[in-house]
Design an enzyme around this catalytic site. Structure first.
Site, PDB file in Angstrom:
ATOM      1  N   THR A 119       0.855  -1.193   0.000  1.00  0.00           N
ATOM      2  CA  THR A 119       0.000   0.000   0.000  1.00  0.00           C
ATOM      3  C   THR A 119       0.891   1.242   0.000  1.00  0.00           C
ATOM      4  O   THR A 119       1.947   1.250   0.615  1.00  0.00           O
ATOM      5  CB  THR A 119      -0.873  -0.024   1.272  1.00  0.00           C
ATOM      6  OG1 THR A 119      -1.785  -1.103   1.166  1.00  0.00           O
ATOM      7  CG2 THR A 119      -1.627   1.270   1.486  1.00  0.00           C
ATOM      8  N   GLY A 175      -0.246  -1.968   5.952  1.00  0.00           N
ATOM      9  CA  GLY A 175      -0.216  -3.230   6.691  1.00  0.00           C
ATOM     10  C   GLY A 175      -1.579  -3.891   6.607  1.00  0.00           C
ATOM     11  O   GLY A 175      -2.435  -3.479   5.826  1.00  0.00           O
ATOM     12  N   GLY A 202      -5.060  -4.432   7.019  1.00  0.00           N
ATOM     13  CA  GLY A 202      -6.059  -3.410   7.317  1.00  0.00           C
ATOM     14  C   GLY A 202      -6.988  -3.719   8.463  1.00  0.00           C
ATOM     15  O   GLY A 202      -7.420  -2.806   9.180  1.00  0.00           O
TER      16      GLY A 202
HETATM   17  N1  GLY Z   1      -3.784  -1.658   4.462  1.00  0.00           N
HETATM   18  C1  GLY Z   1      -4.356  -2.034   3.227  1.00  0.00           C
HETATM   19  C2  GLY Z   1      -5.434  -3.007   3.323  1.00  0.00           C
HETATM   20  O1  GLY Z   1      -5.487  -3.780   4.272  1.00  0.00           O
HETATM   21  O2  GLY Z   1      -6.262  -3.033   2.444  1.00  0.00           O
END
Ligand code: GLY
Length: 192
Positions: free
Chosen positions: A124, A176, A178
């Site tokens: 991300t 990380g 989410g």
């Molecule tokens: N941090 C991105 C997701 O978990 O989608």
């Protein structure tokens, strides 16, 4: 922060925009958000497909709509109203991402873009910035998690979870798994 994130979205190396991971259906569903720490205005989009720069659409939600968060078909309708080009799926194809998906395709598991790569910095994407007047901002963009199903939405488009900015405190962009950031409302908690 929009310009920085757009550069990262245009690279196939990162899990955002062009380099987004594959969903269980073999598609790409992208999430993004942006926040202005001076005004506390924010914009976010989720479950969008074919948009080259999701962060730009999030900024347009902030600046050109009365809303903060648009998702799915509605977000796509908003993009079309603003004459966004909807790119063909081939633009988002990347062999590395495709192979990551093939490893867990047809299973119930879903995984972080860099779960199998130690010390990977290519997940991300996000940016925080501070201008010469002390105004700060944050933006985050992602393709989410490989093999995700059920319209799963992570922390990245959720203001307060994956993104937050407030001139009186700080600007935060998270990366990380989410689900953990969602449960802990991490970006807002850091600011608090
Ligand atoms: N941090 C991105 C997701 O978990 O989608």
């Amino acid at each position: 922060v929009e310009v920085a994130v757009k550069f990262l979205e245009d690279s196939h190396l990162f899990n955002a925009g062009k380099g987004s991971v594959f969903t269980a259906a073999g598609t790409h569903e992208m999430d993004a958000s942006i926040m202005d720490g001076k005004t506390l205005e924010a914009g976010a989009v989720s479950l969008i497909t074919g948009i080259k720069n999701p962060v730009a659409l999030a900024k347009d939600v902030m600046e050109k709509s009365e809303h903060v968060f648009l998702a799915g078909d509605g977000a796509m309708q908003f993009a079309k109203q603003l004459d966004y080009e909807v790119k063909d799926a081939s633009y988002f194809y990347d062999e590395f991402r495709h192979n990551q998906w093939l490893e867990i395709k047809d299973t119930d598991s879903f995984q972080l873009d860099h779960a199998t790569k130690k010390d990977s910095k290519f997940g991300t994407v996000g940016a925080v910035a501070c201008d010469k007047n002390g105004n700060i901002a944050a933006a985050t963009s992602t393709g989410g998690m490989t093999n995700k199903r059920f319209d799963r939405i992570g922390d990245s488009p959720i203001i307060g979870a994956g993104t937050y900015a407030n001139n009186t405190t700080c600007a935060v962009s998270c990366t990380g798994h989410g689900e953990f950031f969602l449960r802990a409302v991490v970006a807002y908690d850091v600011s608090c």
